[in-house]
Design a protein around this motif. Structure first.
Motif, mmCIF file in Angstrom:
data_model
loop_
_atom_site.group_PDB
_atom_site.id
_atom_site.type_symbol
_atom_site.label_atom_id
_atom_site.label_comp_id
_atom_site.label_asym_id
_atom_site.label_seq_id
_atom_site.Cartn_x
_atom_site.Cartn_y
_atom_site.Cartn_z
ATOM 1 N N ASN A 1 -5.814 14.130 1.153
ATOM 2 C CA ASN A 1 -5.323 12.870 1.691
ATOM 3 C C ASN A 1 -3.795 12.887 1.658
ATOM 4 O O ASN A 1 -3.188 13.192 0.648
ATOM 5 C CB ASN A 1 -5.891 11.731 0.865
ATOM 6 C CG ASN A 1 -5.528 10.368 1.432
ATOM 7 O OD1 ASN A 1 -4.851 10.270 2.447
ATOM 8 N ND2 ASN A 1 -5.980 9.347 0.772
ATOM 9 N N ASP A 2 -3.163 12.526 2.750
ATOM 10 C CA ASP A 2 -1.703 12.544 2.823
ATOM 11 C C ASP A 2 -1.057 11.334 2.166
ATOM 12 O O ASP A 2 0.111 11.373 1.807
ATOM 13 C CB ASP A 2 -1.251 12.611 4.286
ATOM 14 C CG ASP A 2 -1.580 13.960 4.912
ATOM 15 O OD1 ASP A 2 -1.724 14.929 4.153
ATOM 16 O OD2 ASP A 2 -1.681 14.023 6.146
ATOM 17 N N ASN A 3 -1.800 10.245 2.010
ATOM 18 C CA ASN A 3 -1.252 9.034 1.413
ATOM 19 C C ASN A 3 -1.670 8.943 -0.043
ATOM 20 O O ASN A 3 -2.799 8.603 -0.352
ATOM 21 C CB ASN A 3 -1.735 7.795 2.176
ATOM 22 C CG ASN A 3 -1.258 7.788 3.600
ATOM 23 O OD1 ASN A 3 -0.140 8.194 3.866
ATOM 24 N ND2 ASN A 3 -2.094 7.341 4.510
ATOM 25 N N GLN A 4 -0.731 9.271 -0.946
ATOM 26 C CA GLN A 4 -0.994 9.215 -2.372
ATOM 27 C C GLN A 4 0.171 8.522 -3.060
ATOM 28 O O GLN A 4 1.298 8.561 -2.577
ATOM 29 C CB GLN A 4 -1.126 10.622 -2.964
ATOM 30 C CG GLN A 4 -2.260 11.424 -2.412
ATOM 31 C CD GLN A 4 -2.270 12.838 -2.985
ATOM 32 O OE1 GLN A 4 -1.278 13.330 -3.491
ATOM 33 N NE2 GLN A 4 -3.410 13.489 -2.885
ATOM 34 N N THR A 5 -0.115 7.900 -4.195
ATOM 35 C CA THR A 5 0.976 7.359 -4.994
ATOM 36 C C THR A 5 1.752 8.521 -5.605
ATOM 37 O O THR A 5 1.244 9.653 -5.681
ATOM 38 C CB THR A 5 0.445 6.452 -6.119
ATOM 39 O OG1 THR A 5 -0.358 7.240 -6.996
ATOM 40 C CG2 THR A 5 -0.349 5.281 -5.556
ATOM 41 N N VAL A 6 2.960 8.259 -6.044
ATOM 42 C CA VAL A 6 3.799 9.311 -6.620
ATOM 43 C C VAL A 6 3.125 9.919 -7.844
ATOM 44 O O VAL A 6 3.109 11.138 -8.016
ATOM 45 C CB VAL A 6 5.193 8.764 -6.970
ATOM 46 C CG1 VAL A 6 6.000 9.793 -7.737
ATOM 47 C CG2 VAL A 6 5.925 8.344 -5.713
ATOM 48 N N SER A 7 2.544 9.073 -8.699
ATOM 49 C CA SER A 7 1.935 9.605 -9.921
ATOM 50 C C SER A 7 0.753 10.513 -9.613
ATOM 51 O O SER A 7 0.562 11.536 -10.270
ATOM 52 C CB SER A 7 1.520 8.467 -10.850
ATOM 53 O OG SER A 7 0.636 7.596 -10.191
ATOM 54 N N VAL A 8 -0.050 10.165 -8.611
ATOM 55 C CA VAL A 8 -1.183 11.021 -8.240
ATOM 56 C C VAL A 8 -0.678 12.334 -7.647
ATOM 57 O O VAL A 8 -1.159 13.413 -7.978
ATOM 58 C CB VAL A 8 -2.118 10.295 -7.247
ATOM 59 C CG1 VAL A 8 -3.164 11.245 -6.697
ATOM 60 C CG2 VAL A 8 -2.781 9.104 -7.924
ATOM 61 N N ALA A 9 0.314 12.242 -6.777
ATOM 62 C CA ALA A 9 0.877 13.446 -6.176
ATOM 63 C C ALA A 9 1.488 14.356 -7.244
ATOM 64 O O ALA A 9 1.372 15.580 -7.168
ATOM 65 C CB ALA A 9 1.921 13.079 -5.128
#
Length: 103
Positions: A1-9
């Motif tokens: 998924n291209d849309n992730q929160t910073v912490s997940v990324a």
């Protein structure tokens, strides 16, 4: 998924057995820059609208959260156990400060 929160990324940057602290630090810095810029630009208008009653209200909303729930939130953000313990302690102390504000 291209849309992730910073912490997940940032969690995806960690390998199973290794982690590059330089890459993690750079990603964290890139993640926080927009928030810091927003705060610096709108600092006066943001702080002008928050009253002591508002801060107490926020504290009362957060105070029912258990330490386990707080730890689960930090764990979901891929913090290690030592960081989780420190963050839960700091968050609980801040919530208590909000709830016990004078005035």
């Amino acid at each position: 998924n291209d849309n992730q929160t910073v912490s997940v990324a940032m969690g995806t940057l960690r390998g199973q057995y290794t982690s590059d602290p330089t890459t993690s630090a750079a990603a964290a810095l890139l993640g926080i820059v927009p928030t810091v810029l927003f705060f610096l630009v709108f600092q006066r208008s943001l702080m002008r609208g928050i009253t002591v009653d508002d801060a107490r209200w926020i504290g009362s909303l957060l105070s029912p959260l258990s330490d386990t729930q707080l730890a689960d939130a930090f764990r979901a953000a891929n913090f290690n156990p030592e960081e989780i313990q420190m963050l839960v302690s700091a968050t609980r102390a801040r919530i208590n400060q909000l709830v016990n504000l004078p005035g």
